[in-house]
Design a protein around this motif. Structure first.
Motif, mmCIF file in Angstrom:
data_model
loop_
_atom_site.group_PDB
_atom_site.id
_atom_site.type_symbol
_atom_site.label_atom_id
_atom_site.label_comp_id
_atom_site.label_asym_id
_atom_site.label_seq_id
_atom_site.Cartn_x
_atom_site.Cartn_y
_atom_site.Cartn_z
ATOM 1 N N ILE A 145 26.815 47.227 33.175
ATOM 2 C CA ILE A 145 27.887 47.081 34.151
ATOM 3 C C ILE A 145 29.204 46.946 33.413
ATOM 4 C CG2 ILE A 145 26.436 46.000 35.910
ATOM 5 C CD1 ILE A 145 27.493 43.322 35.043
ATOM 6 N N GLU A 146 30.273 47.041 34.175
ATOM 7 C CA GLU A 146 31.599 46.923 33.594
ATOM 8 C C GLU A 146 31.854 45.485 33.129
ATOM 9 O OE1 GLU A 146 33.865 49.363 33.050
ATOM 10 O OE2 GLU A 146 32.266 50.730 33.678
ATOM 11 N N PRO A 147 32.623 45.312 32.044
ATOM 12 C CA PRO A 147 32.955 43.954 31.591
ATOM 13 C C PRO A 147 33.719 43.185 32.667
ATOM 14 C CG PRO A 147 33.444 45.568 29.878
ATOM 15 C CD PRO A 147 33.127 46.352 31.124
ATOM 16 N N GLU A 148 33.397 41.925 32.822
ATOM 17 C CA GLU A 148 34.053 41.067 33.797
ATOM 18 C C GLU A 148 33.632 39.629 33.565
ATOM 19 O OE1 GLU A 148 32.770 42.012 37.738
ATOM 20 O OE2 GLU A 148 30.712 41.374 37.382
ATOM 21 N N ILE A 149 34.260 38.717 34.315
ATOM 22 C CA ILE A 149 33.829 37.322 34.350
ATOM 23 C C ILE A 149 33.331 37.040 35.760
ATOM 24 C CG2 ILE A 149 34.524 34.907 34.142
ATOM 25 C CD1 ILE A 149 36.684 35.815 32.165
ATOM 26 N N LEU A 150 32.041 36.724 35.852
ATOM 27 C CA LEU A 150 31.421 36.421 37.138
ATOM 28 C C LEU A 150 31.396 34.904 37.324
ATOM 29 C CD1 LEU A 150 29.726 37.016 39.681
ATOM 30 C CD2 LEU A 150 27.702 37.065 38.197
ATOM 31 N N ILE A 151 31.940 34.440 38.446
ATOM 32 C CA ILE A 151 31.922 33.013 38.782
ATOM 33 C C ILE A 151 31.044 32.844 40.018
ATOM 34 C CG2 ILE A 151 33.300 31.018 39.470
ATOM 35 C CD1 ILE A 151 35.667 32.302 37.998
ATOM 36 N N ASP A 152 29.960 32.086 39.864
ATOM 37 C CA ASP A 152 29.023 31.965 40.976
ATOM 38 C C ASP A 152 28.221 30.672 40.829
ATOM 39 O OD1 ASP A 152 27.764 32.625 43.311
ATOM 40 O OD2 ASP A 152 27.078 34.598 42.635
ATOM 41 N N LEU A 172 28.264 25.366 39.279
ATOM 42 C CA LEU A 172 29.150 26.529 39.305
ATOM 43 C C LEU A 172 29.374 26.948 37.868
ATOM 44 C CD1 LEU A 172 31.060 28.397 40.981
ATOM 45 C CD2 LEU A 172 32.851 26.703 40.580
ATOM 46 N N MET A 173 29.289 28.233 37.598
ATOM 47 C CA MET A 173 29.450 28.699 36.227
ATOM 48 C C MET A 173 30.262 29.981 36.162
ATOM 49 S SD MET A 173 25.752 30.356 35.195
ATOM 50 C CE MET A 173 24.757 28.961 35.697
ATOM 51 N N ALA A 174 30.866 30.186 35.012
ATOM 52 C CA ALA A 174 31.564 31.440 34.719
ATOM 53 C C ALA A 174 30.788 32.138 33.612
ATOM 54 C CB ALA A 174 32.998 31.163 34.286
ATOM 55 N N VAL A 175 30.399 33.385 33.855
ATOM 56 C CA VAL A 175 29.571 34.147 32.926
ATOM 57 C C VAL A 175 30.314 35.420 32.528
ATOM 58 C CG1 VAL A 175 27.293 35.161 32.544
ATOM 59 C CG2 VAL A 175 27.565 33.310 34.202
ATOM 60 N N VAL A 176 30.448 35.629 31.232
ATOM 61 C CA VAL A 176 31.079 36.856 30.742
ATOM 62 C C VAL A 176 30.037 37.962 30.715
ATOM 63 C CG1 VAL A 176 32.295 37.969 28.844
ATOM 64 C CG2 VAL A 176 32.737 35.557 29.343
ATOM 65 N N LEU A 177 30.328 39.066 31.374
ATOM 66 C CA LEU A 177 29.439 40.224 31.405
ATOM 67 C C LEU A 177 30.067 41.372 30.616
ATOM 68 C CD1 LEU A 177 28.387 40.175 35.168
ATOM 69 C CD2 LEU A 177 27.217 39.143 33.224
ATOM 70 N N ILE A 182 27.646 32.144 29.054
ATOM 71 C CA ILE A 182 28.218 31.176 29.995
ATOM 72 C C ILE A 182 29.358 30.447 29.286
ATOM 73 C CG2 ILE A 182 27.755 29.130 31.396
ATOM 74 C CD1 ILE A 182 24.793 30.079 31.453
ATOM 75 N N ILE A 183 30.561 30.549 29.828
ATOM 76 C CA ILE A 183 31.730 29.977 29.146
ATOM 77 C C ILE A 183 32.300 28.753 29.855
ATOM 78 C CG2 ILE A 183 32.398 32.142 28.038
ATOM 79 C CD1 ILE A 183 34.516 32.467 30.275
ATOM 80 N N ALA A 212 44.517 39.086 24.246
ATOM 81 C CA ALA A 212 43.282 39.876 24.227
ATOM 82 C C ALA A 212 43.174 40.720 25.493
ATOM 83 C CB ALA A 212 42.077 38.945 24.107
ATOM 84 N N ALA A 213 42.202 41.609 25.496
ATOM 85 C CA ALA A 213 41.990 42.459 26.663
ATOM 86 C C ALA A 213 41.656 41.603 27.878
ATOM 87 C CB ALA A 213 40.856 43.435 26.391
ATOM 88 N N GLU A 214 42.254 41.945 29.008
ATOM 89 C CA GLU A 214 42.056 41.153 30.223
ATOM 90 C C GLU A 214 40.769 41.564 30.923
ATOM 91 O OE1 GLU A 214 44.221 40.766 34.524
ATOM 92 O OE2 GLU A 214 45.527 40.714 32.746
ATOM 93 N N LEU A 215 39.972 40.557 31.307
ATOM 94 C CA LEU A 215 38.750 40.809 32.056
ATOM 95 C C LEU A 215 38.978 40.485 33.526
ATOM 96 C CD1 LEU A 215 35.872 39.327 29.830
ATOM 97 C CD2 LEU A 215 36.499 41.725 30.152
ATOM 98 N N PRO A 216 38.505 41.331 34.429
ATOM 99 C CA PRO A 216 38.627 40.998 35.853
ATOM 100 C C PRO A 216 37.731 39.820 36.213
ATOM 101 C CG PRO A 216 37.302 42.973 35.551
ATOM 102 C CD PRO A 216 37.864 42.631 34.201
ATOM 103 N N LEU A 217 38.130 39.074 37.203
ATOM 104 C CA LEU A 217 37.352 37.949 37.716
ATOM 105 C C LEU A 217 36.651 38.358 39.002
ATOM 106 C CD1 LEU A 217 40.006 35.114 37.294
ATOM 107 C CD2 LEU A 217 37.889 35.299 35.981
ATOM 108 N N ARG A 218 35.423 37.894 39.167
ATOM 109 C CA ARG A 218 34.690 38.141 40.415
ATOM 110 C C ARG A 218 34.041 36.835 40.846
ATOM 111 N NH1 ARG A 218 29.479 40.403 41.489
ATOM 112 N NH2 ARG A 218 29.246 40.760 39.255
ATOM 113 N N ALA A 219 34.240 36.453 42.090
ATOM 114 C CA ALA A 219 33.729 35.180 42.596
ATOM 115 C C ALA A 219 33.161 35.378 43.996
ATOM 116 C CB ALA A 219 34.836 34.132 42.593
ATOM 117 N N PRO A 220 31.955 35.932 44.104
ATOM 118 C CA PRO A 220 31.418 36.273 45.429
ATOM 119 C C PRO A 220 31.177 35.075 46.334
ATOM 120 C CG PRO A 220 29.758 36.556 43.697
ATOM 121 C CD PRO A 220 31.057 36.341 43.013
ATOM 122 N N HIS A 221 31.033 33.874 45.780
ATOM 123 C CA HIS A 221 30.777 32.698 46.604
ATOM 124 C C HIS A 221 32.057 32.129 47.217
ATOM 125 C CE1 HIS A 221 32.531 30.481 43.319
ATOM 126 N NE2 HIS A 221 32.468 29.381 44.031
#
Length: 317
Positions: A145-152, A172-177, A182-183, A212-221
């Motif tokens: 998948i595309e690089p991102e930070i998933l918060i869920d 609740l955690m933030a995961v770099v994909l 887990i960061i 650094a390169a910016e990662l998009p954030l995603r927080a489906p919850h």
């Protein structure tokens, strides 16, 4: 008793019992030439036969390994080997390797059935395919998948004593994909309590690297307003991307996790096995922190350049 013993390899639900057994063993090994009556008493307290007491005391005296003590782990049922040709299972592994781990279970099952039909061999059951896909998601290979930070969010399946009630921690955690590192985490206890998005975002900002390169954030919850505050992707932009359940699967290292808010009755089932006990908040946080650290050690390293996010603390404070 002080909580300074190394409990690595011991199921957290057994920590109170293993600490008790350690205390009993320490008492026993300090006795010079214990009588037969004392040996029987200590064996009873350790729930072992008197003939095994000296062997156990010798092990404890030499390496003090709590994981080797009787009752250190929950006994799980051993499943029977599947009555399938080895080639059938290999087809599943090949399909996962070809298609990646983010596809849906139903898609993988259909593809496996098609491949097995082409080869004229018996296809594995849906449950076998699902189990193998879950195992693959828990490995160290990158997700496609595309690089991102998933918060869920997830629920950690530990029975914790909190203000006279049994609860399961909510995290609740933030995961770099795609690395799955887990960061940031925030853990809360108690019915109705919600982990802090602000705290997790502050930790994400601390872990980020300026320039650094910016990662998009995603927080489906999150709610629409919360997503806007932290600059997360909209549902339309995030369509088709995996939820945390697909990223981590049913376990975080040695801890079982779930993705629904549990009912209170569910907590009781965690204590159904013999010698399992609720743990306190301090032990729960120790177990969770250790599981996160061990998980991260198995995951690929982040790029040396690091990452950045497009918002700062002032945006969500």
């Amino acid at each position: 008793m002080e909580k300074d013993i190394d409990l690595s390899g011991v199921d957290p639900c057994r920590w109170p019992e293993i600490r008790r057994r350690v205390e009993v063993l320490d008492e026993f090994v300090a006795i010079r030439r214990p009588s037969a009556e004392l040996r029987e008493d200590y064996a009873r307290r350790l729930d072992i036969a008197p003939s095994h007491l000296y062997a156990l005391a010798s092990i404890w005296r030499h390496d003090r390994s709590a994981a080797k003590l009787p009752g250190a782990r929950v006994q799980k049922k051993v499943s029977r080997a599947p009555r399938l040709p080895m080639r059938s299972l290999q087809v599943v592994r090949e399909a996962i390797a070809d298609l990646g781990t983010v596809l849906r279970h139903k898609q993988l099952t259909e593809e496996v059935k098609r491949r097995c039909s082409d080869e004229g061999i018996k296809a594995p059951s849906d449950s076998t395919v699902k189990s193998m896909l879950t195992d693959a998601r828990g490995g160290v290979s990158d997700l496609q998948i595309e690089p991102e930070i998933l918060i869920d969010e997830c629920t950690v399946k530990l029975a914790v004593q909190h203000r006279g009630r049994l609860v399961m921690p909510r995290m609740l955690m933030a995961v770099v994909l795609p690395e799955r590192r887990i960061i940031a985490t925030d853990v809360v206890f108690g019915a109705g309590r919600v982990p802090s998005l602000s705290k997790v975002m502050e930790l994400v900002e601390i872990a980020s690297t300026s320039g650094a390169a910016e990662l998009p954030l995603r927080a489906p919850h999150c709610t629409l307003l919360e997503r806007e505050m932290i600059g997360a992707l909209t549902p339309e932009q995030a369509s088709g991307r995996p939820y945390l359940a697909k990223v981590l699967g049913p376990r975080l290292d040695n801890l079982s996790i779930g993705y629904r808010v549990p009912r209170s009755a569910t907590v009781e089932t965690l204590l159904a096995t013999r010698h399992s006990s609720p743990i306190d908040i301090e032990d729960a946080l120790t177990a969770i922190t250790g599981a996160v650290d061990r998980h991260n050690r198995r995951m690929p390293e982040l790029p040396e350049s690091g990452f950045s996010i497009g918002v700062t603390a002032s945006d969500w404070a």
